[in-house]
Structure formats: C-alpha cells, structure tokens
Design an enzyme around this catalytic site. Structure first.
Site, PDB file in Angstrom:
ATOM      1  N   LYS A 116       0.705  -1.091   0.092  1.00  0.00           N
ATOM      2  CA  LYS A 116      -0.055   0.125   0.040  1.00  0.00           C
ATOM      3  C   LYS A 116       1.105   1.113  -0.247  1.00  0.00           C
ATOM      4  CE  LYS A 116      -3.832   1.808   2.781  1.00  0.00           C
ATOM      5  NZ  LYS A 116      -4.538   1.497   3.829  1.00  0.00           N
ATOM      6  N   SER A 190      -9.466   1.473   3.144  1.00  0.00           N
ATOM      7  CA  SER A 190      -8.456   2.258   2.395  1.00  0.00           C
ATOM      8  C   SER A 190      -7.551   1.483   1.496  1.00  0.00           C
ATOM      9  CB  SER A 190      -7.885   3.455   3.264  1.00  0.00           C
ATOM     10  OG  SER A 190      -7.046   2.580   4.325  1.00  0.00           O
ATOM     11  N   SER A 214      -9.347  -1.133   7.302  1.00  0.00           N
ATOM     12  CA  SER A 214      -9.012  -1.046   6.028  1.00  0.00           C
ATOM     13  C   SER A 214      -7.994  -2.012   5.555  1.00  0.00           C
ATOM     14  CB  SER A 214      -7.917   0.242   6.158  1.00  0.00           C
ATOM     15  OG  SER A 214      -8.919   1.382   6.314  1.00  0.00           O
TER      16      SER A 214
END
Length: 541
Positions: A116, A190, A214
C-alpha cells in the site's frame, strides 16, 4: 489431521455454500510435476517449483507484470497500482543467482509483494495516495519493508489507496480503484488497491494498513484473505499515520497459508515503535507451523449475531459457513454485544482518530524533503487550489479533503476527553471483548466482515451515512485485538462475502489455524471475472 498445504476438504460443507468443490489432487502429484493455476499457487507451491527448477523468480515476476499490463493498464483498467518498481526484474535475477549459490533466505525468497502506498520505501515514492505528497521519497524503508527485503521478498510496486487512508475509495494521484468482481461495486478502502491487486493476481502477497477496517473491508470486497494483527505485533515505523492508537499493517493474500508465511517475516521488536515491546516473547517466527486443517475439531466459535440481518444473501452465506464449521467439529455459540457498545463505538473511535491525525501526520511530514507541506493547515491551503483535474493526471478529492477541517477542529491530545478515552475507554472495550471470549470459553468470535455485499462504487458509506449497517471491524481497532478474514462465499450477483475471526491478544497462530481449516473445508475463493487467467498462467511444481 494435520497436512500443511494439503488438499483435504469437506465436500458437504462446500455444497452448503452452494459452490462445487474442485477435484482434490493427490498430494503425491507434486513429485510428477503437477501444473496448477498461478492464482491457486501458494508460497509452498512456488517454493516447490523453485526447488525443482521449473520456475525462477524472474519468470514469476514477469507473469505478474504481464497481468498488471493486461488488467491495470489495459482491459478493465482496475487502477490498483500507483507505481511499479523499475528494478523488480533485476532484483529477481539477483535473488535467483543467490538461490543457486547459497540457497533461499526464507520462504519469501524471490516472492513478489505489493505495498500500500502509505508504507515507506527508500527507493520509490510514498504518497499515501495524495497529490500533496506526489514524488516524495522517504529517507529509509519502513521497518516491515526492511524485514521483507531481508527475507528475500521483492517489492513489486505500490498500490493505489483511499487518500491518506480515509474517505472515498480513490486517490488524488490516480483516481478510483475498481473491483475486479464487478466494476460497478466498491473494492472498499482504504487498502483497496492492495485488495484489488491480490484478487487479480498482480503479486503473490500484499501489505495493507488497518485503522478501522482498512485491511478487512478490501479483503472481503475483493474475495481474498487478510489479517489485522494485534496492536504491537507489527511495527508501525515508516507508515504514514492516521491514528497510531489504532494503526497497524497487515498481510493480504489469496491463501491463508501465505498470510502465515508473510506474517512470519513481518514481526519483531522495533526500537522505533515502543508498542512492539508488548510482543516480546509472544510472537512467533514461523506461523506456518500452526496451520492445521483439523483445527476446527473441538473448537468453540462464537457468532456475533448483532451484525446479521442487513443482507439476506450475506446472512445465508454466514449461516452456511457456520454449518461448515460444525461439520468440521466446532461448537458454535451465539453471542451478543451490549447495546451501549454498539451505540458508542463510532464515537469512541472518532474521539481518538480526529485528535491524533493532525499531530501524528505533522510528525511524519517533518521527515520529508523540502517542498512538501509541514502542517495540516498547509495541506488544506494547497488542496483548496486544486479544483479541477490536472494535466498530469492528478485530480481533486473533496470528500477526503473535507475531513481536514474535522481533523483540525477535532480537539487536542491534551484534553480530558482524549485522555479518558485513551486510558479508560479503549481498555474497557478490550476487556469487554476478552470477557465475551472468556465467558463462553471461545477460541474466536466470527461475524460477517461486512454485513452487506459491496456497495456502489464511488459512494462514501461512512458512519454518518443514513442507516448504515453496523460493521464490527472498528471493535478490533478499539481493543487492539487481532482479526482474520477468510472468503466465505458469493452472493447471487457474484459478489464476495468474507467472514472474520476475532481473537485474544497475540492469538494470531490460533486464528490462522482456524481460518486455514475453514478455508480448506470450503475452498470457495474464485478468480475475479474481470481478471481471468492469461495464457501461460500456470506453475509446474
């Protein structure tokens, strides 16, 4: 019966879920060079292929890069990736040579990983999905990135994400991510880019971060496995913060086996993150050893029924999953959380979250090179000047940027409300959840990771949305407890449903064993319809 990476499954359980069971391969077939789809291969399969000489890391990286070209850059344009590592193939060749000369460093030797884009890398930009940080190259790697590289993993690239780990499932750098199962449905955030990338087989492993769900939301929405570890098991050093009381990185993969192998390389005491001191003597260096396809036999599993009743098809799949656990020998016990907790958990979360972000984000900004914002006020000032798409591809993200005002007005780390929540509210939630586990002598509490199927793409469905389903994910963050997500099935419109296994502090080994047993009993994961196999997408062990 313990058989790591084996093919034992309960056909009756799969039938309950409503999907046909794949034919079970004989475990001895590997000796004869069995070919398996790339998306079905575990790290154990890849290492068997490396050992036999039928696969190199360079070839594996090339297969994944071809899939990124086919499905991210072309075709459905899933938009999961912000950047690729230009040295990935070079690194793979070097690791292949090292394997030949001195053997593998670990089970992750030569295995591609996607991060990420809020996880620091010294050799690639880390933007947290924000145009305000575009091009920012951190001074060094995050602790977990150093650990992965030391284990021989290859950082293949950086994944798209909800900007600054909050808000709608898009970044101002690269726009929205797209769910490979249904392009009109959300991939969740996210860590949505990591979820999409792993579901679409862009890499073997992925890293997400989890502050309120997330890792777990994108794992569920994209039909993969994911783990939110115990707070303190994995270092937060070098991760762009949202709220450090809740933040943690977590592994994401198509297979529970791979989560266990990856977690083994991520843990460790880090002097830069005092929270990791709590894991002293409590973490394991080989979580794969805990995996047991018979782990559900004799287990006591609680079902948190407060989170059912919001989507008939999700409920059906969860009930079928419970039946599969019972057939595997588990006892399932109904549990309920007190109404005050369900009513108050969002307020508990926001009391910490909105106060911590401005201070902690500014501490992170202070580590960046000149030219980048140094305060949240400066980020607001710069964001208000980006009111239209930019020629180089950036775009406004008003939903996320509107949170800046709430974060600036959210209170202080010095006020009594924050102190009371930190010192008393969060321990209260932890003690209550552990009490529920203890009162019924449970190994884990399961619940639908999302009470509803993935919603429409591009719609922010936060806690302020009208009549939101009461997701349980932030309870794991409020308490610091670990939460494992495993695919449970699919709705009639082919959308994934995941089931969560919540456990006690540092019980990751037990949760992984339970999740592995459930995965092997049901075997429901399927490749996304918008990211099918390409010619040559096979591994010969």
């Amino acid at each position: 019966m313990r058989r790591i990476g084996g093919a034992l499954r309960l056909a009756t359980a799969v039938a309950v879920i409503g999907l046909a069971a794949p034919a079970a391969p004989d475990i001895g077939e590997a000796a004869f060079g069995q070919s398996i789809p790339l998306s079905e291969a575990t790290i154990a399969d890849l290492n068997a292929a490396f050992a036999s000489g039928s696969l190199s890391s360079e070839r594996l990286v090339s297969l994944f890069l071809a899939r990124i070209r086919a499905y991210d850059d072309q075709g459905p344009r899933l938009n999961a990736m912000i950047a690729l590592n230009p040295r990935a193939l070079e690194t793979a060749r070097a690791l292949d040579a090292e394997r030949r000369s001195s053997g593998p460093r670990s089970a992750l030797h030569g295995i591609p990983v996607i991060l990420k884009d809020n996880v620091d890398t010294h050799d690639m930009p880390t933007t947290a999905g924000s145009i305000l940080l575009r091009g920012s190259v951190p001074p060094d790697d995050a602790f977990i990135v150093r650990k992965l590289r030391e284990a021989g993993a290859i950082i293949l690239g950086k994944a798209n994400m909800s900007e600054l780990a909050s808000g709608v499932q898009m970044s101002s750098i690269d726009g929205p991510m797209r769910n490979p199962h249904n392009l009109d449905r959300t991939p969740s955030g996210s860590s949505g880019g990591t979820g999409v990338a792993i579901a679409a087989s862009y890499a073997q492993l992925g890293i997400g971060t989890d502050t309120g769900g997330s890792v777990r939301g994108p794992s569920t929405s994209n039909g993969i496995a994911g783990l939110k570890p115990t707070l303190g098991l994995v270092s937060r050093d070098g991760i762009v913060p949202l709220a450090l009381s809740f933040d943690t990185a977590g592994p994401m993969a198509r297979h529970v086996y791979d989560l266990a192998a990856m977690l083994s390389a991520m843990v460790g005491i880090d002097s830069a993150d005092p929270a990791t001191a709590a894991s002293t003597g409590r973490y394991q260096t080989d979580y794969v050893r805990a995996l047991d396809d018979g782990a559900l036999a004799g287990a006591r599993i609680g079902i948190a029924r407060d989170f059912l009743g919001y989507d008939t098809e999700v409920d059906w799949i969860v009930e079928a999953a419970l039946d599969a656990m019972r057939e595997a020998g588990a006892t399932v016990v109904d549990v309920r959380y007190p109404p005050w907790l369900l009513d108050a958990k969002a307020e508990f979360y926001q009391t910490i979250r909105f106060r911590e972000f401005p201070v902690q984000m500014e501490e992170y900004l202070a580590t960046l090179s000149p030219g980048y914002p140094r305060t949240l006020e400066e980020m607001v000032e710069r964001a208000k000047k980006i009111l239209a798409p930019l020629p180089d591809g950036g775009r406004p993200n008003p939903t996320r940027w509107s949170f800046f005002e709430q974060e600036l007005d959210g209170g202080s780390l010095d006020d009594s409300e924050y102190a009371a929540m930190r010192d008393h509210g969060l321990p209260l939630v932890r003690d209550l959840l552990v009490g529920v586990l203890d009162d019924s002598d449970l190994d884990a509490i399961v619940y639908p990771t999302s009470p509803t199927r993935p919603g429409p793409a591009g719609v922010y469905r936060g806690s302020s949305a009208p009549n939101p389903a009461p997701s349980a994910t932030n309870l794991a963050n409020l308490s610091g407890l670990p939460d494992l997500i495993v695919p449970a099935g699919y709705t009639g419109d082919r959308l994934p449903v995941g089931i969560s296994f919540l456990g006690r502090e540092f019980s990751e080994a037990r949760l992984l064993a339970l999740g592995y047993a459930f995965e092997q009993a049901t075997r429901v994961r399927r490749d996304p319809v918008h990211a099918p196999a390409l010619p040559g997408d096979t591994i010969r062990r």
